[in-house]
Design an enzyme around this catalytic site. Structure first.
Site, PDB file in Angstrom:
ATOM      1  N   LYS A 144       0.856  -1.183   0.000  1.00  0.00           N
ATOM      2  CA  LYS A 144       0.000   0.000   0.000  1.00  0.00           C
ATOM      3  C   LYS A 144       0.891   1.232   0.000  1.00  0.00           C
ATOM      4  O   LYS A 144       1.794   1.359   0.835  1.00  0.00           O
ATOM      5  CB  LYS A 144      -0.926   0.056   1.213  1.00  0.00           C
ATOM      6  CG  LYS A 144      -1.839   1.295   1.171  1.00  0.00           C
ATOM      7  CD  LYS A 144      -2.869   1.309   2.270  1.00  0.00           C
ATOM      8  CE  LYS A 144      -2.294   1.859   3.560  1.00  0.00           C
ATOM      9  NZ  LYS A 144      -3.367   2.148   4.546  1.00  0.00           N
ATOM     10  N   LYS A 179       4.411  10.850  16.214  1.00  0.00           N
ATOM     11  CA  LYS A 179       3.003  10.934  16.583  1.00  0.00           C
ATOM     12  C   LYS A 179       2.817  10.389  18.006  1.00  0.00           C
ATOM     13  O   LYS A 179       3.559   9.510  18.447  1.00  0.00           O
ATOM     14  CB  LYS A 179       2.135  10.124  15.622  1.00  0.00           C
ATOM     15  CG  LYS A 179       1.803  10.810  14.306  1.00  0.00           C
ATOM     16  CD  LYS A 179       0.776   9.983  13.544  1.00  0.00           C
ATOM     17  CE  LYS A 179       0.343  10.636  12.255  1.00  0.00           C
ATOM     18  NZ  LYS A 179      -0.696   9.822  11.567  1.00  0.00           N
ATOM     19  N   THR A 214      -1.531   6.579  16.029  1.00  0.00           N
ATOM     20  CA  THR A 214      -0.078   6.725  15.943  1.00  0.00           C
ATOM     21  C   THR A 214       0.516   5.658  15.044  1.00  0.00           C
ATOM     22  O   THR A 214       0.514   4.475  15.390  1.00  0.00           O
ATOM     23  CB  THR A 214       0.551   6.663  17.345  1.00  0.00           C
ATOM     24  OG1 THR A 214       0.039   7.747  18.129  1.00  0.00           O
ATOM     25  CG2 THR A 214       2.063   6.770  17.273  1.00  0.00           C
ATOM     26  N   ARG A 252     -10.462  -1.122   7.395  1.00  0.00           N
ATOM     27  CA  ARG A 252      -9.568  -2.065   8.055  1.00  0.00           C
ATOM     28  C   ARG A 252      -9.088  -1.519   9.395  1.00  0.00           C
ATOM     29  O   ARG A 252      -8.887  -2.254  10.349  1.00  0.00           O
ATOM     30  CB  ARG A 252      -8.422  -2.483   7.151  1.00  0.00           C
ATOM     31  CG  ARG A 252      -7.397  -1.418   6.780  1.00  0.00           C
ATOM     32  CD  ARG A 252      -6.256  -1.335   7.808  1.00  0.00           C
ATOM     33  NE  ARG A 252      -5.042  -0.801   7.221  1.00  0.00           N
ATOM     34  CZ  ARG A 252      -4.272   0.084   7.811  1.00  0.00           C
ATOM     35  NH1 ARG A 252      -4.593   0.602   9.003  1.00  0.00           N
ATOM     36  NH2 ARG A 252      -3.160   0.487   7.224  1.00  0.00           N
ATOM     37  N   MET A 284      -5.450   4.152  17.842  1.00  0.00           N
ATOM     38  CA  MET A 284      -5.394   3.848  16.420  1.00  0.00           C
ATOM     39  C   MET A 284      -4.726   4.923  15.568  1.00  0.00           C
ATOM     40  O   MET A 284      -4.584   4.754  14.361  1.00  0.00           O
ATOM     41  CB  MET A 284      -6.825   3.624  15.904  1.00  0.00           C
ATOM     42  CG  MET A 284      -7.626   2.591  16.693  1.00  0.00           C
ATOM     43  SD  MET A 284      -6.820   0.976  16.819  1.00  0.00           S
ATOM     44  CE  MET A 284      -6.787   0.462  15.103  1.00  0.00           C
ATOM     45  N   GLY A 335      -2.711   0.073  17.764  1.00  0.00           N
ATOM     46  CA  GLY A 335      -3.012  -0.244  16.366  1.00  0.00           C
ATOM     47  C   GLY A 335      -2.186   0.612  15.424  1.00  0.00           C
ATOM     48  O   GLY A 335      -2.524   1.765  15.149  1.00  0.00           O
ATOM     49  N   SER A 385      -4.334  12.527  14.812  1.00  0.00           N
ATOM     50  CA  SER A 385      -3.002  12.617  14.186  1.00  0.00           C
ATOM     51  C   SER A 385      -2.100  13.483  15.053  1.00  0.00           C
ATOM     52  O   SER A 385      -1.236  14.195  14.555  1.00  0.00           O
ATOM     53  CB  SER A 385      -3.118  13.194  12.775  1.00  0.00           C
ATOM     54  OG  SER A 385      -3.752  14.467  12.812  1.00  0.00           O
TER      55      SER A 385
END
Length: 319
Positions: free
Chosen positions: A66, A224, A219, A109, A217, A290, A197
């Protein structure tokens, strides 16, 4: 090669499909049947991020990458900040087989991974959902969380509170009371999803009560940070992939501070396969870091390709 445009994805892959695909990916990783390649991430300046996530799933027959990132100026242009495309290849020959729009797939996802962590690690009696963040992906996260627990209300915080109305509309759609709150009131939540973010911690250790499950979810890059490192120091920490967790995930800060070692982080797939028991007590704080692994993107993209082939959709091209 089959091109599956972004415009077709919503009709090809449902949130339930994404949940099943990501769950299978976690299990394959735990069994050693699938692995991710090293992540490439680059800061382009002005908050822009670009990179590549890739891997091989032998059990699923998926090889690919990706390409994409985060472009914070996009919102002003009427397009989403997260931009990505998934490329699939034949693992036997290396020939390209598909190019798939990755915007919606990324949101699906990411929400699926969060929901799987809630399903496997949150207390069964969890009734209050806390949301930290109200950007594009927050609505997907809220809907996915509501599918795995019978929440009675939602509390939420966002750095820019004017954005919370959109998240409140999603809660109303689900029939859940919604309230904007200061971060201190996140102590009321049984499950907290952070999806920002942020470059600095918003959610502090003092904001989280015993027995809470957190799905962190946002970082996925060096620098970050969504939560205070002390929180990871007292939680049972799970992740999609340990190597990413300690290098680009939320755990990077706790590890750097000496509050957490890589050996103390458990792959969520081990809970799915029974190699780890998951939550051990009702008072334990569990935290899912995550980071977003490439294998998840490949799994949902492959599902979109299969559906498109079955329905005769997409654009076939010869390279």
């Amino acid at each position: 090669m089959l091109i599956v445009p972004e415009s077709l994805i919503g009709g090809l892959v449902s949130p339930e499909d994404a949940f099943a695909a990501v769950e299978a990916t976690f299990a394959a990783m735990s069994r050693g049947d699938a692995y991710n390649f090293p992540v490439v991430r680059e800061a382009l300046g002005e908050g822009r991020q670009y990179g590549f996530k890739s891997g091989l799933d032998r059990s699923g027959g998926q090889l690919g990458v990706k390409a994409g990132g985060y472009f914070p100026g996009n919102a002003a242009k009427g397009i989403i900040n997260h931009q990505s495309t998934v490329f699939l290849f034949d693992p036997e020959t290396g020939q390209p087989t598909a190019m798939v729009g990755g915007g919606l797939l990324t949101a699906l996802r990411t929400a699926a991974a969060s929901a799987i962590s809630i399903d496997r690690l949150a207390r069964a009696d969890a009734r209050v959902l806390g949301m930290v963040g109200a950007g594009h992906q927050a609505g997907f996260q809220l809907r996915a969380a509501a599918r795995v627990r019978s929440f009675e209300r939602v509390i939420a915080w966002n750095l820019h509170p004017e954005m919370l109305d959109r998240l409140g509309a999603v809660a109303a759609e689900l029939g859940l009371p919604f309230e904007a709150v200061p971060l201190e009131r996140m102590r009321e939540a049984d499950v907290i999803v952070t999806i920002t973010s942020s470059p600095a911690a918003s959610l502090l250790d003092a904001h989280v009560s015993a027995g809470t499950h957190l799905a962190c979810m946002g970082t996925d890059t060096k620098g970050k940070q969504e939560v205070e490192p002390a929180l990871l120091g007292r939680a049972a920490v799970f992740t999609d992939e340990v190597a990413q967790s300690v290098s680009i995930g939320e755990a990077q800060h706790a590890v750097a501070a000496g509050l957490l070692g890589p050996e103390a982080i458990t792959p969520l797939g081990d809970v799915l396969t029974g190699a780890h028991p998951g939550r051990k007590t009702a008072e334990e704080i569990t935290l899912f870091d995550g980071t977003g692994v490439g294998l998840q993107d490949l799994a949902v993209a492959a599902m979109a390709v299969r559906r498109a082939q079955e329905r005769g959709e997409g654009i076939s091209v010869a390279l």
